[in-house]
Design a protein around this motif. Structure first.
Motif, PDB file in Angstrom:
ATOM      1  N   ALA A   1      22.993 -43.945  21.208  1.00 26.31           N
ATOM      2  CA  ALA A   1      22.188 -44.545  20.012  1.00 26.31           C
ATOM      3  C   ALA A   1      22.706 -45.560  19.553  1.00 26.31           C
ATOM      4  O   ALA A   1      24.491 -45.413  19.547  1.00 26.31           O
ATOM      5  N   LEU A   2      22.355 -46.431  18.814  1.00 31.35           N
ATOM      6  CA  LEU A   2      23.380 -47.115  17.960  1.00 31.35           C
ATOM      7  C   LEU A   2      23.463 -46.835  16.342  1.00 31.35           C
ATOM      8  O   LEU A   2      24.362 -47.158  15.235  1.00 31.35           O
TER       9      LEU A   2
ATOM     10  N   GLY B   1      17.352 -39.608  12.433  1.00 34.52           N
ATOM     11  CA  GLY B   1      16.877 -38.577  13.699  1.00 34.52           C
ATOM     12  C   GLY B   1      16.418 -39.550  14.610  1.00 34.52           C
ATOM     13  O   GLY B   1      16.377 -40.050  15.477  1.00 34.52           O
ATOM     14  N   ASN B   2      15.435 -40.224  14.405  1.00 38.79           N
ATOM     15  CA  ASN B   2      14.641 -41.346  14.927  1.00 38.79           C
ATOM     16  C   ASN B   2      15.376 -42.976  15.017  1.00 38.79           C
ATOM     17  O   ASN B   2      16.273 -43.446  14.436  1.00 38.79           O
ATOM     18  N   HIS B   3      15.938 -43.175  16.835  1.00 34.69           N
ATOM     19  CA  HIS B   3      16.781 -44.177  17.132  1.00 34.69           C
ATOM     20  C   HIS B   3      15.900 -44.845  16.830  1.00 34.69           C
ATOM     21  O   HIS B   3      14.970 -45.472  17.074  1.00 34.69           O
ATOM     22  N   MET B   4      17.023 -46.301  15.882  1.00 32.51           N
ATOM     23  CA  MET B   4      16.434 -47.281  15.600  1.00 32.51           C
ATOM     24  C   MET B   4      17.163 -49.089  17.184  1.00 32.51           C
ATOM     25  O   MET B   4      16.677 -49.705  16.884  1.00 32.51           O
ATOM     26  N   ALA B   5      17.484 -48.285  17.417  1.00 31.10           N
ATOM     27  CA  ALA B   5      18.427 -48.933  18.133  1.00 31.10           C
ATOM     28  C   ALA B   5      19.429 -48.618  19.210  1.00 31.10           C
ATOM     29  O   ALA B   5      19.910 -46.859  19.335  1.00 31.10           O
ATOM     30  N   ILE B   6      19.079 -48.608  21.075  1.00 28.67           N
ATOM     31  CA  ILE B   6      19.654 -47.957  21.765  1.00 28.67           C
ATOM     32  C   ILE B   6      20.763 -48.385  23.273  1.00 28.67           C
ATOM     33  O   ILE B   6      19.672 -49.669  23.815  1.00 28.67           O
ATOM     34  N   MET B   7      21.537 -48.173  23.063  1.00 31.75           N
ATOM     35  CA  MET B   7      21.559 -48.784  24.756  1.00 31.75           C
ATOM     36  C   MET B   7      22.337 -48.086  25.193  1.00 31.75           C
ATOM     37  O   MET B   7      22.468 -46.882  25.330  1.00 31.75           O
TER      38      MET B   7
ATOM     39  N   SER C   1      11.156 -42.254  21.577  1.00 32.55           N
ATOM     40  CA  SER C   1      11.798 -44.030  22.508  1.00 32.55           C
ATOM     41  C   SER C   1      11.937 -44.376  23.548  1.00 32.55           C
ATOM     42  O   SER C   1      13.158 -45.633  23.385  1.00 32.55           O
ATOM     43  N   ASN C   2      11.485 -43.576  24.395  1.00 37.21           N
ATOM     44  CA  ASN C   2      11.647 -43.165  25.459  1.00 37.21           C
ATOM     45  C   ASN C   2      11.522 -44.526  26.369  1.00 37.21           C
ATOM     46  O   ASN C   2      12.072 -44.264  27.498  1.00 37.21           O
ATOM     47  N   TRP C   3      10.770 -45.618  26.001  1.00 35.54           N
ATOM     48  CA  TRP C   3      10.789 -46.513  26.078  1.00 35.54           C
ATOM     49  C   TRP C   3      11.740 -47.589  26.812  1.00 35.54           C
ATOM     50  O   TRP C   3      12.317 -48.344  27.433  1.00 35.54           O
ATOM     51  N   TRP C   4      13.417 -47.199  25.786  1.00 36.48           N
ATOM     52  CA  TRP C   4      14.603 -48.020  26.046  1.00 36.48           C
ATOM     53  C   TRP C   4      14.959 -47.585  27.597  1.00 36.48           C
ATOM     54  O   TRP C   4      15.153 -48.800  28.074  1.00 36.48           O
ATOM     55  N   ALA C   5      14.624 -46.406  28.130  1.00 38.56           N
ATOM     56  CA  ALA C   5      15.118 -46.206  29.889  1.00 38.56           C
ATOM     57  C   ALA C   5      14.632 -46.927  30.649  1.00 38.56           C
ATOM     58  O   ALA C   5      14.580 -47.842  31.520  1.00 38.56           O
ATOM     59  N   SER C   6      13.012 -47.689  29.890  1.00 37.84           N
ATOM     60  CA  SER C   6      12.534 -48.697  31.217  1.00 37.84           C
ATOM     61  C   SER C   6      12.689 -49.852  30.648  1.00 37.84           C
ATOM     62  O   SER C   6      12.695 -50.811  32.362  1.00 37.84           O
TER      63      SER C   6
ATOM     64  N   TRP D   1      22.204 -54.380  31.747  1.00 33.61           N
ATOM     65  CA  TRP D   1      22.393 -52.829  30.177  1.00 33.61           C
ATOM     66  C   TRP D   1      21.749 -54.142  29.313  1.00 33.61           C
ATOM     67  O   TRP D   1      21.886 -54.944  29.373  1.00 33.61           O
ATOM     68  N   LYS D   2      20.571 -53.666  28.641  1.00 32.85           N
ATOM     69  CA  LYS D   2      20.045 -54.401  27.670  1.00 32.85           C
ATOM     70  C   LYS D   2      19.322 -53.428  26.885  1.00 32.85           C
ATOM     71  O   LYS D   2      19.344 -51.893  26.791  1.00 32.85           O
ATOM     72  N   VAL D   3      19.532 -53.973  25.489  1.00 38.44           N
ATOM     73  CA  VAL D   3      19.204 -53.408  24.321  1.00 38.44           C
ATOM     74  C   VAL D   3      18.226 -52.425  23.560  1.00 38.44           C
ATOM     75  O   VAL D   3      17.417 -54.326  23.652  1.00 38.44           O
ATOM     76  N   TRP D   4      17.117 -51.471  23.434  1.00 37.79           N
ATOM     77  CA  TRP D   4      16.821 -51.155  22.696  1.00 37.79           C
ATOM     78  C   TRP D   4      16.514 -51.542  21.102  1.00 37.79           C
ATOM     79  O   TRP D   4      17.603 -50.680  21.385  1.00 37.79           O
ATOM     80  N   LEU D   5      15.552 -52.133  20.742  1.00 38.18           N
ATOM     81  CA  LEU D   5      15.752 -52.570  19.464  1.00 38.18           C
ATOM     82  C   LEU D   5      14.050 -51.625  18.814  1.00 38.18           C
ATOM     83  O   LEU D   5      13.235 -51.905  19.701  1.00 38.18           O
ATOM     84  N   ALA D   6      14.181 -51.007  17.995  1.00 35.11           N
ATOM     85  CA  ALA D   6      12.706 -50.941  16.857  1.00 35.11           C
ATOM     86  C   ALA D   6      13.143 -51.743  15.719  1.00 35.11           C
ATOM     87  O   ALA D   6      12.184 -51.857  15.205  1.00 35.11           O
ATOM     88  N   ILE D   7      14.158 -52.327  15.471  1.00 37.11           N
ATOM     89  CA  ILE D   7      14.498 -53.266  14.400  1.00 37.11           C
ATOM     90  C   ILE D   7      14.368 -54.743  14.838  1.00 37.11           C
ATOM     91  O   ILE D   7      14.807 -54.959  15.928  1.00 37.11           O
ATOM     92  N   THR D   8      14.514 -55.334  13.679  1.00 32.33           N
ATOM     93  CA  THR D   8      14.956 -56.999  14.173  1.00 32.33           C
ATOM     94  C   THR D   8      16.732 -56.713  14.987  1.00 32.33           C
ATOM     95  O   THR D   8      17.146 -56.064  14.751  1.00 32.33           O
ATOM     96  N   PRO D   9      16.962 -57.965  15.336  1.00 34.23           N
ATOM     97  CA  PRO D   9      17.771 -58.194  15.371  1.00 34.23           C
ATOM     98  C   PRO D   9      18.971 -58.652  14.669  1.00 34.23           C
ATOM     99  O   PRO D   9      20.387 -58.196  14.497  1.00 34.23           O
TER     100      PRO D   9
END
Length: 409
Positions: free
Chosen positions: A237-238, A248-254, A303-308, A341-349
């Protein structure tokens, strides 16, 4: 040829991520059942068919309607796996597992076992038996509303409901998903407020592990019908949602890779003799260099799609299991190749860069983003249209306002 289809309950981001996985893996369009107007994630999508059934997110409406839907599924002769979003649908499915199993494949454990593992006070001794590290904790009960409660570790401390299903059905001024308590007075005020507004279960008060959001990890696994872990994936989590209801909801995950943690949690999960998806929140404690687990959820995370995005398709794992597709080398330890590796985002870069806390991990993630190695659950090129673009833009505008209002440096 896929033998099993999947029926989803709920319309949130978790469900859209799973529907996207099915579409990416098998070209399959999903059916979802929603209790009300679909949430933004699934709204205006071409890869899902949405059936509105008001009230299906509560009993007795849930089981009444699921009997009807189940009869239709059974008559169609298509083996169907039932998957729900969040704690509430998972609990409803498990609670009615015996009856629903007449119509559906149910990849959930029995309700009593789910409650035992979901609730912190019963999870703790089980985790301790397998040597999982946990933060120091204290249980808060309704009786504590009538007395003065002390923290043994000083402040700040974390306070979180042990019964997330009951807690999410409550709302009152001051209601939060997680409380970060900074004083003795605040602790007792929150306890009294919660119980005065109808909460009946316990809280867990935990020692606050030092460090910001980027010290946290998300660990997810799929355990097959035989109780064996098929795949396990760890995310770093980032940055998190800073608001009172979203904390507690992640907004960016590596991605992350830690073989020792994988080994430990595979042993733990296979020792439990369970099946289905599980999700853990961990945090690295620099005081003793251990990863401490906060809780165990018997479901996929929001946010499980970060793994996909990083090669682990949870719905393929689920469908392949029930379609009897063998995996030669189980369990699969995900994210071993750091170059992919790719970073999953729920917010803009841009928003990530503005609010990230600079350290080795977050700076590395920023480099990945700048190199184009990132993605979003929602932004799927095979399901993109003007309405979803406008929804996406509106959501990002709201996130910008939200961070400006709630984020604390």
């Amino acid at each position: 040829m896929v033998k099993h289809h999947v029926l989803f309950l709920g319309s949130d981001e978790s469900i859209y991520g799973s529907a996207r996985e099915l579409h990416e893996a098998f070209g399959m369009k999903s059916t979802i059942i929603a209790a009300g107007r679909p949430m933004t994630a699934t709204r205006d999508s071409h890869i899902v068919d949405i059936k509105l059934v008001p009230g299906i997110n509560d009993d007795p409406k849930f089981i009444e309607e699921m009997r009807k839907i189940g009869a239709e599924v059974k008559a169609a002769g298509q083996p169907t796996i039932l998957v729900g979003s969040g704690d509430k649908y998972a609990a409803l499915i498990a609670q009615h597992k015996a009856e629903l199993a007449e119509f559906f494949v149910i990849p959930y454990i029995d309700y009593d076992r789910m409650i035992e593992l979901n609730h912190k006070e019963t999870f703790e001794p089980i985790a301790a038996e397998f040597g999982l590290a946990m933060p120091a904790t204290k249980r808060i009960t309704p009786a504590d509303a009538e007395r003065d409660v002390e923290s043994e570790w000083g402040y700040p401390v974390i306070l979180k409901s042990d019964n997330s299903v009951e807690w999410m059905d409550l709302f009152f001024p001051g209601h939060k998903k997680i409380y970060f308590i900074n004083s003795h007075e605040e602790l007792n005020e929150v306890i009294k407020l919660a119980y005065a507004n109808g909460y009946t279960s316990t809280f867990t008060m935990q020692d606050m592990i030092p460090g910001d959001d980027s010290f946290e990890r998300n660990l997810t696994a799929y355990i097959d019908q035989n109780g064996k872990v098929r795949v396990i994936s760890m995310g770093h989590a980032l940055i998190e949602d800073p608001g009172p209801q979203g904390r507690g909801n992640h907004m960016a995950i590596m991605p992350d890779y830690n073989e020792a943690i994988y080994d430990q949690y595979v042993k733990f999960l296979e020792g439990l003799n369970i099946t289905g998806f599980v999700n853990f929140d961990l945090k690295f404690d620099t005081r003793d260099n251990t990863y401490k687990v906060f809780e165990m959820n018997i479901r996929l995370g929001r946010s499980n799609w970060w793994a996909s995005l990083n090669g682990t398709n949870w719905m393929r794992a689920l469908v392949d299991d029930y379609d009897d597709v063998a995996i030669p080398d189980m369990p699969v330890y995900a994210n071993a190749d750091k170059s992919k590796w790719k970073v999953w985002l729920a917010i803009t870069p841009k928003l990530y860069k503005q609010y990230m806390r600079h350290n080795e991990a977050t700076d590395f993630a920023l480099k990945l983003i700048e190199n184009g190695q990132y993605g979003y659950t929602y932004k799927y090129k095979n399901d993109w249209n003007i309405k979803r673009f406008l929804n996406y833009r509106r959501a990002n505008q709201n996130f910008a306002k939200y961070y400006a209002k709630y984020f604390k440096a």
